[in-house]
Design an enzyme around this catalytic site. Structure first.
Site, PDB file in Angstrom:
ATOM      1  N   ARG A   1     -36.704 108.410  93.614  1.00 38.48           N
ATOM      2  CA  ARG A   1     -35.868 109.272  94.456  1.00 38.48           C
ATOM      3  C   ARG A   1     -35.247 108.542  95.651  1.00 38.48           C
ATOM      4  NH1 ARG A   1     -39.899 114.106  95.421  1.00 38.48           N
ATOM      5  NH2 ARG A   1     -41.444 112.570  94.763  1.00 38.48           N
TER       6      ARG A   1
ATOM      7  N   THR B   1     -50.930 108.644  89.957  1.00 30.85           N
ATOM      8  CA  THR B   1     -51.791 108.216  91.066  1.00 30.85           C
ATOM      9  C   THR B   1     -53.246 107.978  90.624  1.00 30.85           C
ATOM     10  OG1 THR B   1     -51.970 110.561  91.650  1.00 30.85           O
ATOM     11  CG2 THR B   1     -50.423 109.255  92.918  1.00 30.85           C
TER      12      THR B   1
ATOM     13  N   GLY C   1     -48.584 118.745  96.829  1.00 32.36           N
ATOM     14  CA  GLY C   1     -49.560 119.507  96.062  1.00 32.36           C
ATOM     15  C   GLY C   1     -50.218 120.527  96.991  1.00 32.36           C
TER      16      GLY C   1
ATOM     17  N   GLU D   1     -50.122 120.715  91.723  1.00 33.09           N
ATOM     18  CA  GLU D   1     -48.937 119.940  92.089  1.00 33.09           C
ATOM     19  C   GLU D   1     -47.721 120.856  92.213  1.00 33.09           C
ATOM     20  OE1 GLU D   1     -48.525 116.547  92.915  1.00 33.09           O
ATOM     21  OE2 GLU D   1     -50.626 117.066  93.172  1.00 33.09           O
TER      22      GLU D   1
ATOM     23  N   ASN E   1     -51.734 118.994 100.273  1.00 31.39           N
ATOM     24  CA  ASN E   1     -52.494 117.754 100.076  1.00 31.39           C
ATOM     25  C   ASN E   1     -51.702 116.555 100.604  1.00 31.39           C
ATOM     26  OD1 ASN E   1     -54.060 115.626  99.073  1.00 31.39           O
ATOM     27  ND2 ASN E   1     -53.006 115.677  97.077  1.00 31.39           N
TER      28      ASN E   1
ATOM     29  N   ARG F   1     -26.580  83.612 120.736  1.00 26.54           N
ATOM     30  CA  ARG F   1     -26.926  83.397 119.329  1.00 26.54           C
ATOM     31  C   ARG F   1     -28.181  82.536 119.210  1.00 26.54           C
ATOM     32  NH1 ARG F   1     -21.541  81.111 117.251  1.00 26.54           N
ATOM     33  NH2 ARG F   1     -22.836  80.723 115.410  1.00 26.54           N
TER      34      ARG F   1
ATOM     35  N   LYS G   1     -24.593  79.356 121.868  1.00 26.52           N
ATOM     36  CA  LYS G   1     -25.288  79.132 120.596  1.00 26.52           C
ATOM     37  C   LYS G   1     -26.005  77.792 120.639  1.00 26.52           C
ATOM     38  CE  LYS G   1     -24.134  76.711 117.309  1.00 26.52           C
ATOM     39  NZ  LYS G   1     -23.476  75.915 116.265  1.00 26.52           N
TER      40      LYS G   1
HETATM   41  C1  UD1 Z   1     -48.652 113.023  95.643  1.00 28.19           C
HETATM   42  C2  UD1 Z   1     -49.774 113.989  95.268  1.00 28.19           C
HETATM   43  C3  UD1 Z   1     -49.518 115.340  95.914  1.00 28.19           C
HETATM   44  C4  UD1 Z   1     -49.424 115.154  97.405  1.00 28.19           C
HETATM   45  C5  UD1 Z   1     -48.348 114.126  97.769  1.00 28.19           C
HETATM   46  C6  UD1 Z   1     -48.442 113.801  99.233  1.00 28.19           C
HETATM   47  C7  UD1 Z   1     -50.605 113.374  93.040  1.00 28.19           C
HETATM   48  C8  UD1 Z   1     -50.563 113.683  91.602  1.00 28.19           C
HETATM   49  N1  UD1 Z   1     -49.836 114.138  93.836  1.00 28.19           N
HETATM   50  O1  UD1 Z   1     -47.451 113.491  95.063  1.00 28.19           O
HETATM   51  O2  UD1 Z   1     -50.580 116.237  95.628  1.00 28.19           O
HETATM   52  O3  UD1 Z   1     -49.143 116.389  98.033  1.00 28.19           O
HETATM   53  O4  UD1 Z   1     -48.562 112.891  97.046  1.00 28.19           O
HETATM   54  O5  UD1 Z   1     -47.397 112.957  99.645  1.00 28.19           O
HETATM   55  O6  UD1 Z   1     -51.325 112.477  93.449  1.00 28.19           O
HETATM   56  N2  UD1 Z   1     -48.235 105.580  93.043  1.00 28.19           N
HETATM   57  C9  UD1 Z   1     -48.742 104.512  92.339  1.00 28.19           C
HETATM   58  N3  UD1 Z   1     -48.725 104.558  90.975  1.00 28.19           N
HETATM   59  C10 UD1 Z   1     -48.236 105.617  90.276  1.00 28.19           C
HETATM   60  C11 UD1 Z   1     -47.713 106.699  91.013  1.00 28.19           C
HETATM   61  C12 UD1 Z   1     -47.734 106.671  92.388  1.00 28.19           C
HETATM   62  O7  UD1 Z   1     -49.205 103.529  92.925  1.00 28.19           O
HETATM   63  O8  UD1 Z   1     -48.269 105.570  89.043  1.00 28.19           O
HETATM   64  C13 UD1 Z   1     -48.243 105.528  94.512  1.00 28.19           C
HETATM   65  C14 UD1 Z   1     -46.848 105.571  95.107  1.00 28.19           C
HETATM   66  O9  UD1 Z   1     -46.380 104.273  95.452  1.00 28.19           O
HETATM   67  C15 UD1 Z   1     -47.055 106.390  96.377  1.00 28.19           C
HETATM   68  C16 UD1 Z   1     -48.278 107.233  96.112  1.00 28.19           C
HETATM   69  O10 UD1 Z   1     -48.929 106.674  94.989  1.00 28.19           O
HETATM   70  O11 UD1 Z   1     -47.288 105.565  97.486  1.00 28.19           O
HETATM   71  C17 UD1 Z   1     -47.957 108.697  95.854  1.00 28.19           C
HETATM   72  O12 UD1 Z   1     -47.086 108.797  94.731  1.00 28.19           O
HETATM   73  P1  UD1 Z   1     -45.851 109.782  94.700  1.00 28.19           P
HETATM   74  O13 UD1 Z   1     -45.148 109.581  93.409  1.00 28.19           O
HETATM   75  O14 UD1 Z   1     -45.079 109.670  95.943  1.00 28.19           O
HETATM   76  O15 UD1 Z   1     -46.619 111.191  94.647  1.00 28.19           O
HETATM   77  P2  UD1 Z   1     -46.069 112.610  95.022  1.00 28.19           P
HETATM   78  O16 UD1 Z   1     -45.282 113.150  93.892  1.00 28.19           O
HETATM   79  O17 UD1 Z   1     -45.450 112.562  96.346  1.00 28.19           O
END
Ligand code: UD1
Ligand code: CA
Length: 452
Positions: free
Chosen positions: A13, A79, A139, A153, A168, A332, A350
């Site tokens: 996004r 996550t 969430g 979620e 959350n 500079r 500079k």
């Molecule tokens: C997530 C939570 C949601 C919470 C929100 C808060 C889950 C399923 N949902 O949703 O409940 O309210 O954050 O901001 O956990 N990431 C990885 N690997 C992945 C996916 C994500 O490392 O496969 C990392 C992303 O870099 C990010 C974080 O996890 O820093 C959260 O991921 P994101 O996709 O932003 O989750 P949300 O949809 O915002």
């Protein structure tokens, strides 16, 4: 206590090539703030989970000497899957803090409060819940008098899903054993076909383990996860306010903090005054009594005590004490200005040093030069440092006087106390205490107009 910070995932996004958590907020990346918040809460063993092309995140964190471990999650399957990828350093009897790396405004104080709560409750897991009845894109947390029930979620909400006023933020504390047993049983039967970390606490409750909710009514802005460019800009606004208020609490005076952008890497002494529309980036350091602005953009510049920098742009420069810079000066890289100097309007410097008490008050360019102290550089005088192919140095010794509109064609040296007549184009060095003139003598033709 150990920590796992999630920083993989596309960040679709954001619509950017740059990894989501590397986007900058006032001098540091999103993930750097999150890592620092955990470190300052006393956690030394931190694993950052990165995705494909994770080296850019590693390099960024190393840049700030973050002493962290890295694990790779590729491809990103949610996550829960990310935490699984980061479990390499976690033993069953460890306590683990899990943070989402897209949460730059999270505070050390909040993490500490949560750890306290975790330590004082006999439980296997704690997760945070923030009061916010109408927020979307989070969430929703459901509890029963503080005992966790489930997280739904945002994307999995149905029209008849019952409402919860708690969201959350993505901050969890868990026992290592409970965490790994939950992760092993995750399924991806949800709208995004991802392995959700948010399903782990539910599985633990089903096992009969105690999972507590740590509720807070702190402002939601502290917990915003950055998913879009708009959220990024909002985070900059909050961080800017936090940084500016931090400086003001230490005695910095700001006339209009809403127009002042200071990187988190900048150091300001007490009794510095900042006028409106000032940007201070990188490793700026400003000593006490200095006045910056209005309308000034400084990058990695050191400003001495009592110096004024007005309506100017500076980059990798060092300015001494009680010096006046601007209005409309451009310093500079590799510029070093001494004490009690004057670098005035429409002046560019500079890769040059100016000794103490030297003045170049108007319309001047000095580049690739070494200028002594007590030198006066007249209006419109310049160093001719570039012959179209190479750069050459100019040396101007102490006490020299460079007249207005002089060209100093480098390489050239002006002796101690020497004078250069106005309008001269100097191509040969001038010894100490001598006068150099290099211009056509004036011819005046009387009654010239009449004769025509
Ligand atoms: C997530 C939570 C949601 C919470 C929100 C808060 C889950 C399923 N949902 O949703 O409940 O309210 O954050 O901001 O956990 N990431 C990885 N690997 C992945 C996916 C994500 O490392 O496969 C990392 C992303 O870099 C990010 C974080 O996890 O820093 C959260 O991921 P994101 O996709 O932003 O989750 P949300 O949809 O915002
Ligand atoms: Ca998020």
């Amino acid at each position: 206590m150990k920590a796992i910070i999630l920083a993989a995932g596309q960040g679709k996004r954001m619509h950017a090539k740059m990894q989501k958590v590397l986007h900058p907020i006032l001098g540091k990346s999103i993930v750097q703030y999150t890592v620092e918040a955990a470190q300052q809460a006393g956690i030394c063993d931190i694993t950052v989970v990165v995705g494909r092309d994770g080296e850019s995140i590693e390099n960024e964190l190393k840049n700030f000497n973050s002493n962290v471990y890295f694990a790779t999650q590729d491809p990103p399957l949610g996550t829960g899957h990310a935490v699984q990828s980061g479990m390499g350093r976690i033993a069953d009897d460890d306590d683990v803090l899990i943070l989402y790396g897209d949460m730059p405004l999270i505070t050390t104080e909040f993490i500490k409060e949560m750890i306290d709560f975790y330590n004082h409750n006999d439980c296997n897991a704690v997760l945070a819940a923030v009061y916010h009845p109408d927020v979307i894109d989070f969430g929703r947390v459901y509890d029963n008098n503080g005992d966790f029930v489930e997280i739904i979620e945002f994307k999995d909400m149905k029209p008849n899903t019952k409402k919860s006023d708690w969201v959350n933020p993505g901050i969890y504390l868990m026992k290592g054993a409970a965490l790994s047993s939950g992760l092993a049983r995750l399924k991806n039967d949800n709208s995004q076909q991802e392995y959700y970390l948010t399903d782990v606490p539910k599985l633990l409750v089903e096992d009969g383990l105690s999972v507590k909710v740590f509720q807070t009514r702190d402002d939601i802005s502290t917990f915003t996860g950055i998913n879009t460019q708009t959220q990024l800009s909002e985070a900059v606004t909050h961080m800017r306010k936090r940084i500016n208020e931090g400086h003001m609490a230490q005695g910095v005076r700001m006339i209009d903090p809403a127009t002042v952008f200071i990187d988190s890497t900048v150091k300001l002494a007490p009794e510095v005054v900042i006028y409106p529309n000032v940007i201070l980036e990188g490793k700026c350091e400003v000593e006490t009594g200095a006045v910056i602005g209005p309308n000034t953009h400084m990058t990695s510049t050191i400003v001495g005590e009592g110096t004024h920098v007005r309506q100017s742009v500076t980059n990798n420069a060092k300015i001494g004490k009680d010096t006046e810079v601007g209005p409309f000066a451009y310093l500079r890289p590799d510029t070093v200005i001494g004490n009690a100097c004057r670098v005035g309007n429409f002046v560019e410097v500079k890769k040059a040093t100016l000794g103490d008490g030297t003045k170049m008050a108007h319309l001047s360019y000095v580049g690739d030069a070494e200028v002594g102290s007590g030198v006066n550089i007249g209006c419109g005088a310049i160093t001719v440092n570039y012959d179209g192919k190479n750069k050459h140095r100019t040396i101007i010794n102490d006490g020299a006087f460079i007249g207005s509109n002089v060209n100093l064609v480098a390489p050239v040296e002006i002796g101690h106390g020497a004078t250069v007549a106005a309008g001269s184009t100097i191509t040969e060095s001038i010894p100490s205490d001598s006068l150099g003139i290099a211009r056509e003598r004036q011819t005046t033709k009387p009654n010239w107009k009449k004769k025509k």
